[in-house]
Design an enzyme around this catalytic site. Sequence first.
Site, mmCIF file in Angstrom:
data_model
loop_
_atom_site.group_PDB
_atom_site.id
_atom_site.type_symbol
_atom_site.label_atom_id
_atom_site.label_comp_id
_atom_site.label_asym_id
_atom_site.label_seq_id
_atom_site.Cartn_x
_atom_site.Cartn_y
_atom_site.Cartn_z
ATOM 1 N N LYS A 158 57.576 14.510 54.329
ATOM 2 C CA LYS A 158 58.770 14.584 53.488
ATOM 3 C C LYS A 158 59.034 16.029 53.042
ATOM 4 O O LYS A 158 60.024 16.606 53.436
ATOM 5 C CB LYS A 158 58.637 13.650 52.292
ATOM 6 C CG LYS A 158 58.908 12.186 52.645
ATOM 7 C CD LYS A 158 57.685 11.364 52.850
ATOM 8 C CE LYS A 158 58.018 9.966 53.346
ATOM 9 N NZ LYS A 158 56.920 9.026 53.109
ATOM 10 N N ASP A 183 50.046 8.900 44.371
ATOM 11 C CA ASP A 183 50.616 9.036 45.714
ATOM 12 C C ASP A 183 51.910 9.837 45.579
ATOM 13 O O ASP A 183 52.961 9.296 45.287
ATOM 14 C CB ASP A 183 50.895 7.647 46.300
ATOM 15 C CG ASP A 183 51.646 7.733 47.625
ATOM 16 O OD1 ASP A 183 51.913 8.842 48.119
ATOM 17 O OD2 ASP A 183 51.975 6.651 48.170
ATOM 18 N N TRP A 190 55.664 1.033 48.067
ATOM 19 C CA TRP A 190 54.494 1.810 48.503
ATOM 20 C C TRP A 190 53.278 1.500 47.647
ATOM 21 O O TRP A 190 52.163 1.412 48.148
ATOM 22 C CB TRP A 190 54.798 3.309 48.531
ATOM 23 C CG TRP A 190 55.663 3.683 49.697
ATOM 24 C CD1 TRP A 190 56.948 4.130 49.639
ATOM 25 C CD2 TRP A 190 55.320 3.610 51.083
ATOM 26 N NE1 TRP A 190 57.416 4.344 50.919
ATOM 27 C CE2 TRP A 190 56.445 4.042 51.816
ATOM 28 C CE3 TRP A 190 54.172 3.231 51.778
ATOM 29 C CZ2 TRP A 190 56.457 4.106 53.208
ATOM 30 C CZ3 TRP A 190 54.182 3.290 53.173
ATOM 31 C CH2 TRP A 190 55.313 3.727 53.865
HETATM 32 C C1 LIG Z 1 56.095 7.981 53.327
HETATM 33 C C2 LIG Z 1 55.218 7.457 52.268
HETATM 34 C C3 LIG Z 1 53.931 6.959 52.529
HETATM 35 C C4 LIG Z 1 53.397 6.772 53.933
HETATM 36 O O1 LIG Z 1 53.107 7.929 54.549
HETATM 37 P P1 LIG Z 1 52.597 7.885 56.087
HETATM 38 O O2 LIG Z 1 52.374 9.316 56.365
HETATM 39 O O3 LIG Z 1 53.645 7.221 56.896
HETATM 40 O O4 LIG Z 1 51.321 7.120 56.112
HETATM 41 C C5 LIG Z 1 53.142 6.557 51.478
HETATM 42 N N1 LIG Z 1 53.593 6.623 50.214
HETATM 43 C C6 LIG Z 1 54.828 7.067 49.912
HETATM 44 C C7 LIG Z 1 55.263 7.133 48.495
HETATM 45 C C8 LIG Z 1 55.675 7.497 50.930
HETATM 46 O O5 LIG Z 1 56.910 7.952 50.637
#
Ligand SMILES: *Cc1c(COP(=O)(O)O)cnc(C)c1O
Length: 387
Positions: A223, A199, A128
């Site tokens: 999540k 993030d 990511w």
């Molecule tokens: C799931 C995830 C994303 C992407 O999120 P989206 O809502 O699909 O854009 C970005 N960073 C991390 C760490 C993730 O687990």
Amino acid sequence: MRIESCDTGSRLRTNSVSGVKSARIELMRVFNFSAGPAMMPQEVLERTQAELLDWQHTGMSVTEVSHRSKEFVACAARTEELLRQIMGIPENYKVLFIQGGGFGQFAAVPLNLTKPGDVVDFVLTGQWGIKATQEAKKFGVEVKVVADEKGSGYTTVPAQSSILPTPGAAYLHYTPNETIGGVEFGFIPETGELPLVADLSSTILSRPIDVSRFGVIYAGTQKNMGPAGMAVVIVRDDLLDRARPDTPSIWNYQKMAQADSMVNTPPTFSIYLLGKILEWIIEQGGLEGMALRNRTKAQTLYSFLDASDFYSNPVASDARSWMNIPFLTPAPDLNKQFVVEATAAGLTNLAGHRSVGGMRASIYNAMPQAGVEALIEFMKEFERVNA
Ligand SMILES: *Cc1c(COP(=O)(O)O)cnc(C)c1O
């Protein structure tokens, strides 16, 4: 395309109660180990279902109500208030609900915090973070990778002493929990003068966190915070005046802050559901309660993996995620068989990310201890038959 969960996971029954047609969904709930969209707390789904036809005496569901109505404005304000209370978000931070998920923020962060030519620092511990650098590079910034755990195959986190921020950089970005590799920081990097950008998509609300250490926290919601499609952004107010003039308004932190996240129609159902999830977190003892629940689940599964000669987990012991736990059997064919048989046993979405294979158990906030224990029982039986 498989539609198994619609076909066999639930059966819709229609019956007639006092002249009013009502549909009752008879559910066969599974333990869903998906990395995202992820399992939701059952109580939250039930409460949502109960008020879906008539929300707050409006005679409508929340998805049908105007985002400018007093009911919805109050709902959004309460969701923000609960998040502030639960995370202990200081007064000098804005909370924004922005569309486009976590991925949208890979672009929104450089648009809001840099001008072309600026240096931005990245710490890479997995896929990511790499995606975030690729997006940032589109905006004419100089991406400097100040620490990269590639050498370990992204199974480690760097030591604080090896993270050396670039003087004058616009910010330092890292990924506290790398969802695919199951690699999580046990500390918040020290970045001196540089705003720290995180993030937090796959670990927000999993345990207490000191928000005051960050310039920007962002997280896709699918999540630990509800349905997909939205990001929660928590931004320190001194960073609000740096957006490029060509930043799309719906991603401009300052404009969104001034409009209470309603520059356009916000994702109303996502905001409503996040509020419900936050109420559930309070009932579970807040983030302290979540931490206890999550630490116990993770320790239960890691202890089992460590004691096993059949299963293995590749992640360094000080970098192991509480949320995403990858594991392998001794053979690729057995991994495939494991996923198929686990699914049949009601333990779903255990296949590892397509880029890494093997298995991955995502055990976010909503996964109960009973789900982890059911998984371990299945793993024991699978080993007994196949070892
Ligand atoms: C799931 C995830 C994303 C992407 O999120 P989206 O809502 O699909 O854009 C970005 N960073 C991390 C760490 C993730 O687990």
